[in-house]
Design an enzyme around this catalytic site. Structure first.
Site, PDB file in Angstrom:
ATOM      1  N   LYS A  76       1.070  -1.064  -0.137  1.00 20.07           N
ATOM      2  CA  LYS A  76       0.368   0.096  -0.102  1.00 20.07           C
ATOM      3  C   LYS A  76       1.346   1.579  -0.588  1.00 20.07           C
ATOM      4  O   LYS A  76       0.992   2.445  -0.842  1.00 20.07           O
ATOM      5  CB  LYS A  76      -0.965  -0.085   1.333  1.00 20.07           C
ATOM      6  CG  LYS A  76      -2.572  -0.211   0.542  1.00 20.07           C
ATOM      7  CD  LYS A  76      -2.736  -0.326   2.755  1.00 20.07           C
ATOM      8  CE  LYS A  76      -4.091  -1.156   1.970  1.00 20.07           C
ATOM      9  NZ  LYS A  76      -5.102  -0.929   3.796  1.00 20.07           N
ATOM     10  N   PHE A 130     -18.593  10.295   7.893  1.00 21.53           N
ATOM     11  CA  PHE A 130     -19.244   9.678   7.351  1.00 21.53           C
ATOM     12  C   PHE A 130     -18.935   9.477   5.714  1.00 21.53           C
ATOM     13  O   PHE A 130     -20.098  10.616   5.266  1.00 21.53           O
ATOM     14  CB  PHE A 130     -20.336  10.870   7.727  1.00 21.53           C
ATOM     15  CG  PHE A 130     -20.824  10.837   8.896  1.00 21.53           C
ATOM     16  CD1 PHE A 130     -20.988  10.227   9.634  1.00 21.53           C
ATOM     17  CD2 PHE A 130     -19.677  11.763   9.849  1.00 21.53           C
ATOM     18  CE1 PHE A 130     -21.579  10.154  11.308  1.00 21.53           C
ATOM     19  CE2 PHE A 130     -19.840  12.865  11.307  1.00 21.53           C
ATOM     20  CZ  PHE A 130     -21.639  11.090  11.556  1.00 21.53           C
ATOM     21  N   LYS A 168     -22.861  -4.630   9.798  1.00 17.62           N
ATOM     22  CA  LYS A 168     -21.852  -4.551  11.054  1.00 17.62           C
ATOM     23  C   LYS A 168     -22.227  -3.035  12.133  1.00 17.62           C
ATOM     24  O   LYS A 168     -22.652  -4.227  12.676  1.00 17.62           O
ATOM     25  CB  LYS A 168     -20.240  -3.994  10.554  1.00 17.62           C
ATOM     26  CG  LYS A 168     -19.123  -3.835  11.412  1.00 17.62           C
ATOM     27  CD  LYS A 168     -17.988  -3.596  10.803  1.00 17.62           C
ATOM     28  CE  LYS A 168     -18.058  -2.353  10.684  1.00 17.62           C
ATOM     29  NZ  LYS A 168     -17.331  -1.061  11.639  1.00 17.62           N
ATOM     30  N   GLY A 199     -26.203  -3.421   2.132  1.00 19.91           N
ATOM     31  CA  GLY A 199     -24.462  -4.175   2.245  1.00 19.91           C
ATOM     32  C   GLY A 199     -24.107  -2.973   2.609  1.00 19.91           C
ATOM     33  O   GLY A 199     -23.836  -2.135   3.292  1.00 19.91           O
ATOM     34  N   GLY A 243     -34.030  -2.171  -2.907  1.00 18.27           N
ATOM     35  CA  GLY A 243     -33.276  -2.351  -3.920  1.00 18.27           C
ATOM     36  C   GLY A 243     -33.420  -3.758  -3.128  1.00 18.27           C
ATOM     37  O   GLY A 243     -33.974  -4.438  -2.380  1.00 18.27           O
ATOM     38  N   ASN A 245     -25.814   5.446  10.945  1.00 14.54           N
ATOM     39  CA  ASN A 245     -26.100   4.316  10.194  1.00 14.54           C
ATOM     40  C   ASN A 245     -26.857   4.014   9.987  1.00 14.54           C
ATOM     41  O   ASN A 245     -27.419   2.885   9.519  1.00 14.54           O
ATOM     42  CB  ASN A 245     -24.220   3.695   9.730  1.00 14.54           C
ATOM     43  CG  ASN A 245     -23.480   3.822   9.520  1.00 14.54           C
ATOM     44  OD1 ASN A 245     -23.314   5.457   9.134  1.00 14.54           O
ATOM     45  ND2 ASN A 245     -22.351   3.256   9.293  1.00 14.54           N
ATOM     46  N   CYS A 275     -20.217  -1.489   6.305  1.00 12.36           N
ATOM     47  CA  CYS A 275     -20.491  -0.511   7.544  1.00 12.36           C
ATOM     48  C   CYS A 275     -22.427  -0.508   8.218  1.00 12.36           C
ATOM     49  O   CYS A 275     -22.086  -1.651   9.122  1.00 12.36           O
ATOM     50  CB  CYS A 275     -20.727   1.006   7.230  1.00 12.36           C
ATOM     51  SG  CYS A 275     -18.950   1.719   6.236  1.00 12.36           S
ATOM     52  N   THR A 322     -12.626  -1.560  11.700  1.00 19.20           N
ATOM     53  CA  THR A 322     -13.323  -2.551  12.755  1.00 19.20           C
ATOM     54  C   THR A 322     -14.160  -3.528  12.453  1.00 19.20           C
ATOM     55  O   THR A 322     -15.397  -3.289  12.794  1.00 19.20           O
ATOM     56  CB  THR A 322     -13.475  -1.025  13.876  1.00 19.20           C
ATOM     57  OG1 THR A 322     -14.562  -0.819  13.155  1.00 19.20           O
ATOM     58  CG2 THR A 322     -12.857  -0.567  14.760  1.00 19.20           C
TER      59      THR A 322
HETATM   60  C1  UGA Z   1     -22.288   4.374   4.968  1.00 18.06           C
HETATM   61  C2  UGA Z   1     -22.453   5.716   5.556  1.00 18.06           C
HETATM   62  O1  UGA Z   1     -23.813   6.455   4.017  1.00 18.06           O
HETATM   63  C3  UGA Z   1     -21.992   6.670   5.539  1.00 18.06           C
HETATM   64  O2  UGA Z   1     -22.574   7.822   5.858  1.00 18.06           O
HETATM   65  C4  UGA Z   1     -20.724   5.774   6.677  1.00 18.06           C
HETATM   66  O3  UGA Z   1     -20.110   7.249   6.626  1.00 18.06           O
HETATM   67  C5  UGA Z   1     -20.486   4.923   6.139  1.00 18.06           C
HETATM   68  O4  UGA Z   1     -21.613   3.560   5.800  1.00 18.06           O
HETATM   69  C6  UGA Z   1     -19.210   3.945   7.207  1.00 18.06           C
HETATM   70  O5  UGA Z   1     -20.078   3.529   8.134  1.00 18.06           O
HETATM   71  O6  UGA Z   1     -17.681   4.120   6.708  1.00 18.06           O
HETATM   72  P1  UGA Z   1     -21.467   3.346   2.578  1.00 18.06           P
HETATM   73  O7  UGA Z   1     -21.532   1.938   3.520  1.00 18.06           O
HETATM   74  O8  UGA Z   1     -20.223   3.569   1.648  1.00 18.06           O
HETATM   75  O9  UGA Z   1     -21.265   4.082   3.381  1.00 18.06           O
HETATM   76  O10 UGA Z   1     -22.152   3.411   1.636  1.00 18.06           O
HETATM   77  P2  UGA Z   1     -24.410   3.532   1.139  1.00 18.06           P
HETATM   78  O11 UGA Z   1     -24.145   4.650   0.270  1.00 18.06           O
HETATM   79  O12 UGA Z   1     -24.522   4.539   2.526  1.00 18.06           O
HETATM   80  O13 UGA Z   1     -24.733   2.549   1.287  1.00 18.06           O
HETATM   81  C7  UGA Z   1     -24.925   1.317   2.250  1.00 18.06           C
HETATM   82  C8  UGA Z   1     -25.971   0.441   1.071  1.00 18.06           C
HETATM   83  O14 UGA Z   1     -27.209   0.530   1.250  1.00 18.06           O
HETATM   84  C9  UGA Z   1     -26.026  -0.046   0.035  1.00 18.06           C
HETATM   85  O15 UGA Z   1     -25.881  -1.245  -0.098  1.00 18.06           O
HETATM   86  C10 UGA Z   1     -26.157   0.556  -1.084  1.00 18.06           C
HETATM   87  O16 UGA Z   1     -26.827  -0.481  -2.237  1.00 18.06           O
HETATM   88  C11 UGA Z   1     -28.155   0.473   0.133  1.00 18.06           C
HETATM   89  N1  UGA Z   1     -29.030   1.720  -0.390  1.00 18.06           N
HETATM   90  C12 UGA Z   1     -29.066   3.341   0.188  1.00 18.06           C
HETATM   91  C13 UGA Z   1     -29.998   1.233  -1.221  1.00 18.06           C
HETATM   92  O17 UGA Z   1     -30.674   0.257  -0.594  1.00 18.06           O
HETATM   93  N2  UGA Z   1     -30.919   2.399  -1.263  1.00 18.06           N
HETATM   94  C14 UGA Z   1     -30.768   3.728  -0.811  1.00 18.06           C
HETATM   95  O18 UGA Z   1     -31.742   4.444  -1.385  1.00 18.06           O
HETATM   96  C15 UGA Z   1     -29.334   3.492  -0.999  1.00 18.06           C
END
Ligand code: UGA
Length: 425
Positions: free
Chosen positions: A36, A148, A259, A253, A249, A204, A256, A87
């Site tokens: 890395k 976030f 978990k 998953g 959807g 979350n 974040c 984590t």
């Molecule tokens: C999420 C949070 O959005 C971030 O704010 C946070 O910092 C991060 O976790 C973390 O704790 O590190 P992330 O896991 O990258 O971010 O993805 P998201 O865009 O939040 O999507 C999470 C899941 O929800 C995905 O599987 C996505 O497909 C699903 N989703 C999201 C839906 O099914 N419908 C929606 O309208 C939005």
């Protein structure tokens, strides 16, 4: 401008390091992974994340950032050290803090002066206090500044956050951390350590509940032939609800939500509190995947052995190469357990460890000779595929669109069964 060490160079660490460099701070990134550090020093980004490559080039050109395997060198003269190690989840639902402990031990051995220690990794409620108890030799000020950052838009989220949360035991420390962000136009909330920990988890969890709720309403809409897209839009126009995270959807998953929601339930249970709404959201998230598999059975019968199923998309959402806790992987496992042969295609995932899953070289290639196509990730390239060509290549023309992105009117006529999860819009 501050001198900042960033420990842990995953998507949070790299984004944080580059984001701070963009603000003009001087950054040293540290990681235990030689590959890395080497690739970052060569100007390469070891993960798939939009915008990081250009940002790295610009900060490297201005001598604002470097990466090292030497913790002492990283901490030399640092005003702040940001801890950005993962984590992950342990069996049983609680967070595994091994990486945090290891990184803090390294920091404790190598800290030279009054560097402020800022924890960014997602920390279960109470971790801040237990860290202070464990590392009694660490007398430096400590703060918790949760991230976030969404995968796929992490740098954009760093540049333009909805809020900056800084938890600390004393206001001077919190204010010093806030100062690093002062050129970012965003509300800053200074709180205690525990409050910042709970804000991260509750945010979350709330978003996960919101998605599970719309997925449940989508189930009802599908059963009653109501257009869920209009319903989502109509609900979201209420400013108290908001239009974000209302896309139905295949379930949430990633590294974040699954978990963190389980961790929060476990933490609450440990103090005798039951988080029933969150538990229901977690159960609902499994039911969505069951419904996708039930649709597959409806199309192909109860025994899937000998059936060939094409899956479009492996990542948990588009614009990332992350397959951790991906609904696609879960659904594939369930289909395999029912006897199906699965062939998958993903625009960015080119190798994977699920036994028995073949990876095709193209979206069309995955469909050849298949009995069913399931679209699992909303990659925009799938929308561009030619419906007729896809249908012609299949042995049986069955299609499930779990992301609701294919244009129903142009795709439907080529298929015997075209199932849209949540119903047709
Ligand atoms: C999420 C949070 O959005 C971030 O704010 C946070 O910092 C991060 O976790 C973390 O704790 O590190 P992330 O896991 O990258 O971010 O993805 P998201 O865009 O939040 O999507 C999470 C899941 O929800 C995905 O599987 C996505 O497909 C699903 N989703 C999201 C839906 O099914 N419908 C929606 O309208 C939005």
């Amino acid at each position: 401008m501050a001198r900042i060490a960033v420990f842990g160079l995953g998507y949070v660490g790299i984004t944080t390091a580059l984001g701070f460099a963009e603000l003009g701070h001087s950054i040293v990134g540290f990681d235990v992974s030689a590959s890395k550090v080497e690739s970052l020093n060569l100007g390469l980004i070891p993960i798939y994340e939009e915008g990081l490559l250009d940002s790295l080039k610009s900060s490297t050109d201005q001598n604002l950032i470097e990466f090292t395997l030497d913790p002492k060198a990283a901490l030399k003269g640092a005003d702040f050290v940001f801890l950005c190690v993962p984590t992950p989840m342990k069996v049983g639902g609680s967070a595994d803090l091994t990486y945090v402990d290891t990184a803090l031990s390294l920091i404790a051995e190598n800290l030279e002066h009054q560097t402020v220690i800022v924890l960014k990794s997602t920390l279960p409620l109470g971790t801040g206090n237990s860290i202070k108890d464990m590392f009694t030799n660490l007398r430096n000020p400590m703060a918790y500044n949760p991230e976030f950052l969404r995968e796929g838009t992490a740098l954009a989220d760093f540049r333009n956050p909805d809020r900056i949360i800084i938890g600390a035991d004393d206001t001077n420390t919190a204010a010093a951390v806030a100062e690093i962000y002062k050129t970012i136009d965003s509300p800053v909330l200074l709180t205690g350590f525990g409050e910042a920990e709970l804000i991260k988890y509750a945010s979350n969890a709330f978003l996960a509940v919101k998605i599970s709720f719309i997925n449940e309403i989508a189930h009802l809409a599908e059963a009653t032939k109501v257009n869920i897209s209009h319903v989502s839009k109509g609900i979201g126009l209420d400013k108290r609800i908001g239009d974000k995270f209302l896309n139905p959807g295949p379930g949430w998953g990633g590294s974040c939500f699954p978990k963190d929601s389980r961790e929060l339930v476990t933490t609450a249970a440990n103090v005798g509190v039951r988080l029933g709404i969150l538990e229901a959201a977690i159960a609902g998230n499994e039911e969505v995947k069951d419904r996708i598999v039930a649709h597959a059975h409806n199309a192909l019968g109860s025994n899937l052995s000998g059936k060939r199923i094409a899956v479009w998309g492996l990542t948990f959402k588009a614009k990332t190469d992350d397959i951790r806790d991906s609904p696609s992987v879960d659904v594939i496992r369930r289909l395999q357990a029912a006897g199906a042969n699965v062939i998958a295609f993903d625009p960015v995932v080119k190798s994977m460890s699920i036994q028995g899953v073949d990876l095709a070289e193209s979206a069309l290639g995955a469909c050849r000779g298949s009995d069913l196509l399931i679209l699992m990730t909303e990659w925009p390239e799938f929308v561009e595929e030619n419906a007729n060509e896809v249908a012609q290549s299949m042995r049986n023309r069955n299609l499930i669109d779990t992301r609701r992105i294919l244009d129903h009117s142009s795709w439907e006529r080529h298929f015997k069964n075209f199932i849209v999860l949540g119903g047709v819009s």
